[in-house]
Design an enzyme around this catalytic site. Structure first.
Site, PDB file in Angstrom:
ATOM      1  N   LYS A  66       0.811  -1.220   0.000  1.00  0.00           N
ATOM      2  CA  LYS A  66       0.000   0.000   0.000  1.00  0.00           C
ATOM      3  C   LYS A  66       0.851   1.280   0.000  1.00  0.00           C
ATOM      4  CE  LYS A  66      -4.082  -2.159   2.038  1.00  0.00           C
ATOM      5  NZ  LYS A  66      -5.113  -2.134   3.073  1.00  0.00           N
ATOM      6  N   ASP A 102     -10.345   2.132   2.190  1.00  0.00           N
ATOM      7  CA  ASP A 102     -10.512   1.345   3.421  1.00  0.00           C
ATOM      8  C   ASP A 102     -11.390   2.078   4.446  1.00  0.00           C
ATOM      9  OD1 ASP A 102      -9.111  -0.947   2.737  1.00  0.00           O
ATOM     10  OD2 ASP A 102      -7.206  -0.199   3.490  1.00  0.00           O
TER      11      ASP A 102
HETATM   12  P1  NAP Z   1       0.370  -2.660  10.301  1.00  0.00           P
HETATM   13  O1  NAP Z   1       0.540  -1.378   9.575  1.00  0.00           O
HETATM   14  O2  NAP Z   1       1.455  -3.677  10.246  1.00  0.00           O
HETATM   15  O3  NAP Z   1       0.101  -2.266  11.854  1.00  0.00           O
HETATM   16  C1  NAP Z   1       0.008  -3.281  12.820  1.00  0.00           C
HETATM   17  C2  NAP Z   1      -0.534  -2.703  14.135  1.00  0.00           C
HETATM   18  O4  NAP Z   1      -0.753  -3.808  15.034  1.00  0.00           O
HETATM   19  C3  NAP Z   1       0.428  -1.764  14.837  1.00  0.00           C
HETATM   20  O5  NAP Z   1      -0.313  -0.812  15.564  1.00  0.00           O
HETATM   21  C4  NAP Z   1       1.171  -2.716  15.783  1.00  0.00           C
HETATM   22  O6  NAP Z   1       1.701  -2.078  16.916  1.00  0.00           O
HETATM   23  C5  NAP Z   1       0.048  -3.623  16.207  1.00  0.00           C
HETATM   24  N1  NAP Z   1       0.536  -4.935  16.652  1.00  0.00           N
HETATM   25  C6  NAP Z   1       1.068  -5.911  15.876  1.00  0.00           C
HETATM   26  N2  NAP Z   1       1.374  -6.997  16.618  1.00  0.00           N
HETATM   27  C7  NAP Z   1       1.036  -6.683  17.904  1.00  0.00           C
HETATM   28  C8  NAP Z   1       1.098  -7.390  19.142  1.00  0.00           C
HETATM   29  N3  NAP Z   1       1.585  -8.642  19.208  1.00  0.00           N
HETATM   30  N4  NAP Z   1       0.631  -6.775  20.246  1.00  0.00           N
HETATM   31  C9  NAP Z   1       0.126  -5.527  20.175  1.00  0.00           C
HETATM   32  N5  NAP Z   1       0.036  -4.789  19.044  1.00  0.00           N
HETATM   33  C10 NAP Z   1       0.485  -5.371  17.913  1.00  0.00           C
HETATM   34  O7  NAP Z   1      -0.946  -3.428   9.844  1.00  0.00           O
HETATM   35  P2  NAP Z   1      -2.251  -2.755   9.210  1.00  0.00           P
HETATM   36  O8  NAP Z   1      -2.075  -2.617   7.750  1.00  0.00           O
HETATM   37  O9  NAP Z   1      -2.575  -1.541  10.010  1.00  0.00           O
HETATM   38  O10 NAP Z   1      -3.362  -3.885   9.424  1.00  0.00           O
HETATM   39  C11 NAP Z   1      -3.979  -4.116  10.694  1.00  0.00           C
HETATM   40  C12 NAP Z   1      -5.049  -5.192  10.524  1.00  0.00           C
HETATM   41  O11 NAP Z   1      -6.154  -4.660   9.797  1.00  0.00           O
HETATM   42  C13 NAP Z   1      -4.584  -6.428   9.746  1.00  0.00           C
HETATM   43  O12 NAP Z   1      -5.011  -7.586  10.440  1.00  0.00           O
HETATM   44  C14 NAP Z   1      -5.269  -6.312   8.418  1.00  0.00           C
HETATM   45  O13 NAP Z   1      -5.548  -7.573   7.844  1.00  0.00           O
HETATM   46  C15 NAP Z   1      -6.567  -5.596   8.823  1.00  0.00           C
HETATM   47  N6  NAP Z   1      -7.222  -4.872   7.701  1.00  0.00           N
HETATM   48  C16 NAP Z   1      -8.487  -5.254   7.358  1.00  0.00           C
HETATM   49  C17 NAP Z   1      -9.138  -4.592   6.315  1.00  0.00           C
HETATM   50  C18 NAP Z   1     -10.539  -5.004   5.927  1.00  0.00           C
HETATM   51  O14 NAP Z   1     -10.996  -4.648   4.832  1.00  0.00           O
HETATM   52  N7  NAP Z   1     -11.268  -5.698   6.771  1.00  0.00           N
HETATM   53  C19 NAP Z   1      -8.506  -3.549   5.625  1.00  0.00           C
HETATM   54  C20 NAP Z   1      -7.201  -3.176   6.022  1.00  0.00           C
HETATM   55  C21 NAP Z   1      -6.567  -3.856   7.076  1.00  0.00           C
HETATM   56  P3  NAP Z   1       3.183  -1.438  16.905  1.00  0.00           P
HETATM   57  O15 NAP Z   1       3.033  -0.081  16.278  1.00  0.00           O
HETATM   58  O16 NAP Z   1       3.564  -1.385  18.328  1.00  0.00           O
HETATM   59  O17 NAP Z   1       4.060  -2.361  16.086  1.00  0.00           O
END
Ligand code: NAP
Length: 273
Positions: A66, A102
């Site tokens: 992205k 999104d």
């Molecule tokens: P990302 O940019 O990698 O961000 C991950 C987030 O999760 C960060 O805030 C991270 O915290 C936190 N995190 C990861 N592992 C953790 C743990 N073990 N304990 C606590 N916090 C943790 O990912 P993203 O793109 O934002 O995606 C987040 C989720 O949204 C994913 O599961 C994705 O599949 C979902 N999503 C769904 C849709 C939909 O259409 N339904 C659309 C977009 C995304 P830190 O900053 O501390 O690392």
């Protein structure tokens, strides 16, 4: 020849987007094809360029590309600029136009499918990654009373709160400092996902107001760990991110084809009861 579209990612085999867009195309009578495009981790721009040179007209962009899509698009929507990432690209004859659907997808799911009012409500978001950043602009545009962001890495929550401060009442708070605050909508935007977990110290107990909705961006056929945790900790309702997935696709389809398909038939298709 039907117009060509694709979802690009790595991995991409799991993506439900081809199924969703094929159903949208059938329902709206659009002549288009939609495929999966697996790009090498260091080869996003080249793969997108090749796709356009072969007549490709639009891409849905999924992890981990992205930010690459944002860098590639030389023209961008306001919501893509606010998110700092693109999940949708449209070929404009000489260049890629970048959008981010999104946040609009989540808002549509909350307000139209789940019947949740956002205006005047207290909203808590766990997570401060790309997804949180993508949803904050559209969320604040619906004038919640306040939005609080809690994240494992506090500095990232602080950055997000500062970035969106001009758009509404937003604050970043350490988990331990929520101070008994109660929220009407609690969103899990972490990538903790489907691992069986108690939220690794981020999901704070005692945050649900009476009648509160717990919304997980992750989706699954069974209740997600966040949904189970939220139910056990006082959430009145839970929902997963399948609706967001379907509605962000409908927004992409609208950008490409000028028509917003009816998303309702997709729910039983993707989650048969
Ligand atoms: P990302 O940019 O990698 O961000 C991950 C987030 O999760 C960060 O805030 C991270 O915290 C936190 N995190 C990861 N592992 C953790 C743990 N073990 N304990 C606590 N916090 C943790 O990912 P993203 O793109 O934002 O995606 C987040 C989720 O949204 C994913 O599961 C994705 O599949 C979902 N999503 C769904 C849709 C939909 O259409 N339904 C659309 C977009 C995304 P830190 O900053 O501390 O690392």
């Amino acid at each position: 020849m039907p117009d060509r579209y694709a979802v690009i990612g790595n991995p991409v085999a799991h993506s439900k987007s081809p199924l969703i867009h094929a159903a949208f195309a059938r329902a709206t009578g659009q002549a288009m094809s939609y495929e999966r495009l697996l790009a090498p981790l260091d080869g996003f721009a080249a793969a997108a360029k090749r796709f356009a040179s072969e007549g490709g007209m639009g891409l849905n962009v999924t992890a981990p590309f992205k930010l690459d899509a944002f860098a590639l698009a030389t023209e961008k929507s306001a919501r893509a600029r606010s998110a700092g990432a693109c999940n949708t690209l449209a070929w404009r004859g000489s260049h890629w136009f970048g959008d981010n659907t999104d946040g609009a997808g989540l808002i549509h799911d909350l307000m139209h499918n789940l019947g949740v009012a956002i205006s005047g409500r207290d909203v808590l978001i766990f997570g401060a990654g790309g997804a949180a950043r993508g949803i904050l602009g559209p969320l604040l545009a619906e004038t919640p009373r306040r939005v609080v962001v809690v994240n494992r890495t506090q500095s990232k929550a602080d950055e997000l709160a500062a970035h969106f401060a001009a758009h509404g009442n937003i604050a970043a708070t350490p988990t331990g400092a929520l101070g008994g605050g109660r929220f009407d909508i609690v969103i899990n935007a972490t990538s903790i996902g489907l691992q069986d977990t108690d939220g690794a110290g981020v999901w704070a107990a005692g945050v649900f107001a009476p009648g509160a909705l717990a919304y997980d961006l992750v989706y699954a056929d069974a209740p997600t760990p966040f949904a189970r945790w939220a139910s056990a900790n006082g959430a009145a309702r839970t929902a997963d991110g399948l609706g967001m997935l379907i509605e962000q696709a409908a927004e992409s389809f609208l950008l490409w084809r000028g028509v917003r398909p009816d998303s309702r038939p997709l729910f039983p298709l993707l989650r048969p009861v």
